[in-house]
Design a protein around this motif. Structure first.
Motif, PDB file in Angstrom:
ATOM      1  N   VAL A 181      -2.625   7.657   9.714  1.00  0.00           N
ATOM      2  CA  VAL A 181      -1.608   6.614   9.672  1.00  0.00           C
ATOM      3  C   VAL A 181      -1.902   5.625  10.769  1.00  0.00           C
ATOM      4  O   VAL A 181      -1.797   4.319  10.313  1.00  0.00           O
ATOM      5  CB  VAL A 181      -0.080   7.218   9.564  1.00  0.00           C
ATOM      6  CG1 VAL A 181       0.979   6.177   9.852  1.00  0.00           C
ATOM      7  CG2 VAL A 181       0.060   8.116   8.636  1.00  0.00           C
ATOM      8  N   ASN A 182      -2.036   6.141  11.945  1.00  0.00           N
ATOM      9  CA  ASN A 182      -2.420   5.137  13.072  1.00  0.00           C
ATOM     10  C   ASN A 182      -3.549   4.220  12.645  1.00  0.00           C
ATOM     11  O   ASN A 182      -3.622   3.067  13.063  1.00  0.00           O
ATOM     12  CB  ASN A 182      -2.877   5.908  14.442  1.00  0.00           C
ATOM     13  CG  ASN A 182      -1.544   6.184  15.195  1.00  0.00           C
ATOM     14  OD1 ASN A 182      -0.812   5.329  15.423  1.00  0.00           O
ATOM     15  ND2 ASN A 182      -1.375   7.564  15.489  1.00  0.00           N
ATOM     16  N   GLU A 183      -4.552   4.831  12.052  1.00  0.00           N
ATOM     17  CA  GLU A 183      -5.776   4.118  11.695  1.00  0.00           C
ATOM     18  C   GLU A 183      -5.417   3.071  10.685  1.00  0.00           C
ATOM     19  O   GLU A 183      -5.809   1.830  10.626  1.00  0.00           O
ATOM     20  CB  GLU A 183      -6.806   4.906  11.096  1.00  0.00           C
ATOM     21  CG  GLU A 183      -7.514   5.421  12.343  1.00  0.00           C
ATOM     22  CD  GLU A 183      -8.475   6.535  11.619  1.00  0.00           C
ATOM     23  OE1 GLU A 183      -8.814   6.543  10.517  1.00  0.00           O
ATOM     24  OE2 GLU A 183      -9.239   7.540  12.484  1.00  0.00           O
ATOM     25  N   VAL A 184      -4.486   3.496   9.675  1.00  0.00           N
ATOM     26  CA  VAL A 184      -4.131   2.447   8.483  1.00  0.00           C
ATOM     27  C   VAL A 184      -3.249   1.441   9.156  1.00  0.00           C
ATOM     28  O   VAL A 184      -3.270   0.096   8.677  1.00  0.00           O
ATOM     29  CB  VAL A 184      -3.274   3.392   7.452  1.00  0.00           C
ATOM     30  CG1 VAL A 184      -2.696   2.230   6.340  1.00  0.00           C
ATOM     31  CG2 VAL A 184      -4.286   4.038   6.693  1.00  0.00           C
ATOM     32  N   VAL A 185      -2.527   1.688   9.945  1.00  0.00           N
ATOM     33  CA  VAL A 185      -1.474   0.742  10.584  1.00  0.00           C
ATOM     34  C   VAL A 185      -2.088  -0.213  11.338  1.00  0.00           C
ATOM     35  O   VAL A 185      -2.109  -1.388  11.360  1.00  0.00           O
ATOM     36  CB  VAL A 185      -0.265   1.477  11.303  1.00  0.00           C
ATOM     37  CG1 VAL A 185       0.370   0.429  12.299  1.00  0.00           C
ATOM     38  CG2 VAL A 185       0.635   2.169  10.653  1.00  0.00           C
ATOM     39  N   ARG A 186      -3.071   0.289  12.216  1.00  0.00           N
ATOM     40  CA  ARG A 186      -3.781  -0.650  13.138  1.00  0.00           C
ATOM     41  C   ARG A 186      -4.770  -1.708  12.221  1.00  0.00           C
ATOM     42  O   ARG A 186      -4.819  -2.751  12.454  1.00  0.00           O
ATOM     43  CB  ARG A 186      -5.021   0.157  13.958  1.00  0.00           C
ATOM     44  CG  ARG A 186      -5.809  -0.632  14.720  1.00  0.00           C
ATOM     45  CD  ARG A 186      -6.954   0.140  15.492  1.00  0.00           C
ATOM     46  NE  ARG A 186      -7.814   0.664  14.279  1.00  0.00           N
ATOM     47  CZ  ARG A 186      -8.287   1.699  14.200  1.00  0.00           C
ATOM     48  NH1 ARG A 186      -8.375   2.568  15.203  1.00  0.00           N
ATOM     49  NH2 ARG A 186      -9.105   1.981  13.256  1.00  0.00           N
ATOM     50  N   ASP A 187      -5.356  -1.318  11.086  1.00  0.00           N
ATOM     51  CA  ASP A 187      -6.103  -1.962  10.422  1.00  0.00           C
ATOM     52  C   ASP A 187      -5.382  -3.083   9.439  1.00  0.00           C
ATOM     53  O   ASP A 187      -5.525  -4.437   9.436  1.00  0.00           O
ATOM     54  CB  ASP A 187      -6.866  -1.374   9.350  1.00  0.00           C
ATOM     55  CG  ASP A 187      -8.046  -0.660   9.894  1.00  0.00           C
ATOM     56  OD1 ASP A 187      -8.195  -0.806  11.040  1.00  0.00           O
ATOM     57  OD2 ASP A 187      -8.484   0.406   9.251  1.00  0.00           O
ATOM     58  N   GLU A 199       0.749  -1.259  -0.077  1.00  0.00           N
ATOM     59  CA  GLU A 199       0.145   0.143  -0.068  1.00  0.00           C
ATOM     60  C   GLU A 199       0.749   1.218  -0.150  1.00  0.00           C
ATOM     61  O   GLU A 199       2.046   1.284   0.736  1.00  0.00           O
ATOM     62  CB  GLU A 199      -0.668  -0.065   1.370  1.00  0.00           C
ATOM     63  CG  GLU A 199      -1.792  -1.069   1.221  1.00  0.00           C
ATOM     64  CD  GLU A 199      -2.852  -1.075   0.281  1.00  0.00           C
ATOM     65  OE1 GLU A 199      -3.408   0.207  -0.031  1.00  0.00           O
ATOM     66  OE2 GLU A 199      -3.856  -1.851   0.063  1.00  0.00           O
ATOM     67  N   VAL A 200       0.385   2.225  -0.735  1.00  0.00           N
ATOM     68  CA  VAL A 200       0.954   3.557  -0.607  1.00  0.00           C
ATOM     69  C   VAL A 200       0.158   4.746  -0.268  1.00  0.00           C
ATOM     70  O   VAL A 200      -1.032   4.722  -0.640  1.00  0.00           O
ATOM     71  CB  VAL A 200       1.785   4.000  -2.100  1.00  0.00           C
ATOM     72  CG1 VAL A 200       2.297   5.376  -2.171  1.00  0.00           C
ATOM     73  CG2 VAL A 200       2.648   2.910  -2.563  1.00  0.00           C
TER      74      VAL A 200
END
Length: 315
Positions: free
Chosen positions: A297-303, A196-197
């Motif tokens: 970014v926190n949400e993307v990383v968590r998911d 993912e980018v």
């Protein structure tokens, strides 16, 4: 030193990674000290009965980690553990956990060599299941600065990468972060399937705001960035800040600087600043991470972490 390393061609962990894991441990614990010269890749390979290219690859990866350094005819020299790693609370807690586990394994009858091999295999498997995140920028200083800031904000290891200085196909990142300045460039790079980018927003640093506010509106300001898209974005921001006489520069020598009172350049480029300052005043346009981008970014990383563990299914 070769007697301190054991590798198995029958392990499901690649041999070069076995070498990296063991040498990293020896360096981090101080068994291999800064300034100590490692055996050549050929000598190490002969002692371990492996291919020389495998040993050379392990040394190259250790150099990327900053643990060793190639000094030509002087050989490969131990640099030492990262200062950030020495004495850190996380490492001390990890040491406590490993010591307890090692004692339990000894009680079960395992030898030190068996425990080492088993621990390395388990650790590498665990690392393979970790989310791998990289941050891409146009120069090393900015890449390291933003990668470090993201690590602190998101609590996950972020690898800094410089455009044009890495092979996208060889990078194992699950998530590549960059700024909107470089989003198009990064998206156009070939990369492994599933990577993912995501672009983040960076805002002007308060020191940049103060410097811009002090510039007389009558001054002619030149703007130099590596790409026109970056320069246009900064120009638009400066216009919104009230500056009118703005000129995008494509060269920093000769006639391009005629009539320019000061030049705005990206921060974290000391060589460029030093070259310009004898000729013209310079403002370094510093950036900080946007708060909304950090939350995103926190949400993307968590998911992505949940999906990698198999906790959820991402459609």
């Amino acid at each position: 030193m070769a007697d301190m390393i054991q590798v198995s061609v029958h392990s499901d962990v690649p041999v070069f990674r076995q070498i990296i894991a063991q040498l990293s441990f020896l360096i981090e614990t101080g068994d291999l000290k800064p300034g100590q010269v490692l055996p050549s890749a050929r000598m190490l390979a002969d002692n371990l009965h492996i291919n020389r290219n495998t040993a050379a690859r392990a040394y190259a990866e250790l150099a990327k980690l900053g643990l060793v350094e190639s000094r030509g005819r002087s050989g490969t020299v131990v640099v030492g553990p990262s200062p950030a790693h020495q004495g850190s609370a996380a490492r001390e807690e990890a040491r406590r956990i490993l010591e307890s586990a090692a004692r339990q394994c000894v009680d079960l009858g395992l030898t030190a060599a068996e425990i080492q091999s088993l621990a390395m295999s388990v650790a590498i498997r665990a690392e393979d299941h970790m989310l791998k995140v990289s941050f891409v920028e146009c120069n090393a200083d900015r890449a390291e600065y933003f990668a470090s800031a993201l690590e602190a904000a998101v609590s996950i290891k972020v690898k800094p990468l410089v455009l044009g200085e890495f092979s996208p196909e060889d990078e194992q990142a699950d998530l590549i972060l960059t700024t909107f300045f470089h989003l198009a460039q990064v998206r156009n790079l070939p990369r492994r399937p599933g990577t993912e980018v995501v672009a983040i927003v960076v805002a002007p640093h308060v020191q940049t705001l103060m410097q811009i506010a002090s510039v007389p509106k009558s001054r002619t300001v030149g703007i130099w960035y590596r790409t026109d898209d970056q320069a246009v974005t900064v120009r638009d921001w400066l216009q919104d800040a009230g500056l009118k006489n703005l000129r995008i520069l494509h060269d920093l020598e000769g006639a391009e600087l005629d009539g320019i009172d000061l030049v705005v350049i990206p921060d974290q480029q000391p060589e460029l600043k030093a070259a310009l300052e004898p000729k013209v005043n310079v403002i370094e346009f510093g950036n900080v991470l946007d708060a909304a981008s950090i939350r995103m970014v926190n949400e993307v990383v968590r998911d992505m972490q949940a999906a990698k563990r198999g906790d959820v299914t991402v459609v």
